[in-house]
Design an enzyme around this catalytic site. Structure first.
Site, PDB file in Angstrom:
ATOM      1  CG  ASN A  62      -0.450  -0.228   2.349  1.00  0.00           C
ATOM      2  OD1 ASN A  62       0.414  -1.118   2.823  1.00  0.00           O
ATOM      3  ND2 ASN A  62      -1.052   0.688   3.344  1.00  0.00           N
ATOM      4  CD  GLU A  75      -5.482  -5.788  -0.815  1.00  0.00           C
ATOM      5  OE1 GLU A  75      -4.947  -4.730  -0.901  1.00  0.00           O
ATOM      6  OE2 GLU A  75      -6.015  -6.445   0.080  1.00  0.00           O
TER       7      GLU A  75
END
Ligand code: THU
Length: 163
Positions: A62, A75
């Site tokens: 992230n 992701e």
């Protein structure tokens, strides 16, 4: 009136060591890249590792921003990178791990709604399921055979596009 009941299935593994060897390797790659998270605001670090059918592993962590919504989840960093570098490849699996600098995360932490929607886009595009493993820093791991278990009633292009 009728009801629609949807069931979701996830497999539960007690620890990384219980996973098949190749999946252990993928999760360990996610653990490794979690260290590269840029998370000065949330102190919540997420790592994701994607296995492609060409054998390549693409990772993401992230990346936050002072303008909070400008940041991106691990992701999506990983899956957009996979799409950008290997547009012809099929995504086989994604392993995700999340850890907090402030408290121990010892339960499986599933991807957020926006990441589920992004994973769904790729699963639909490639016509084959994407296997998803997710965990905290320690503890159990959940495995889903497809994004469909995590995103029932998903929105997809079939609702507005003919082909
Ligand atoms: N985050 C992820 O990387 N993946 C998720 O699925 C949920 C949240 C990140 C975004 C933000 O940097 C931090 O975790 C706190 O929400």
């Amino acid at each position: 009136m009728k009801e629609i009941i949807i069931t979701s299935k996830v497999a539960v593994f007690e620890a990384i060591q219980e996973l098949p060897l190749a999946d252990q390797d993928l999760m360990l790659k996610a653990v490794e890249v979690r260290k590269n998270a840029y998370a000065p605001y949330s102190k919540f670090r997420v790592g994701a590792a994607i296995l492609l059918d060409n054998g390549k592993i693409v990772v993401g962590s992230n990346q936050e921003n002072a303008a909070y919504p400008s940041g991106l989840c691990a992701e999506r960093v990983a899956i957009f990178q996979a799409g950008a570098i290997y547009p012809e490849a099929t995504i086989l699996k994604i392993a995700i791990t999340a850890a907090s600098d402030e408290n121990e995360t010892d339960t499986p932490i599933p991807p957020c709604g926006a990441c589920r929607q992004s994973i769904a886009e790729y699963e639909i595009r490639q016509f084959t399921p994407i296997e998803i493993f997710y965990m905290g820093e320690t503890g159990q791991i959940h495995q889903s055979a497809s994004i469909k278990n995590l995103l029932p009633f998903m929105f997809e292009k079939k609702y507005f596009k003919k082909t």
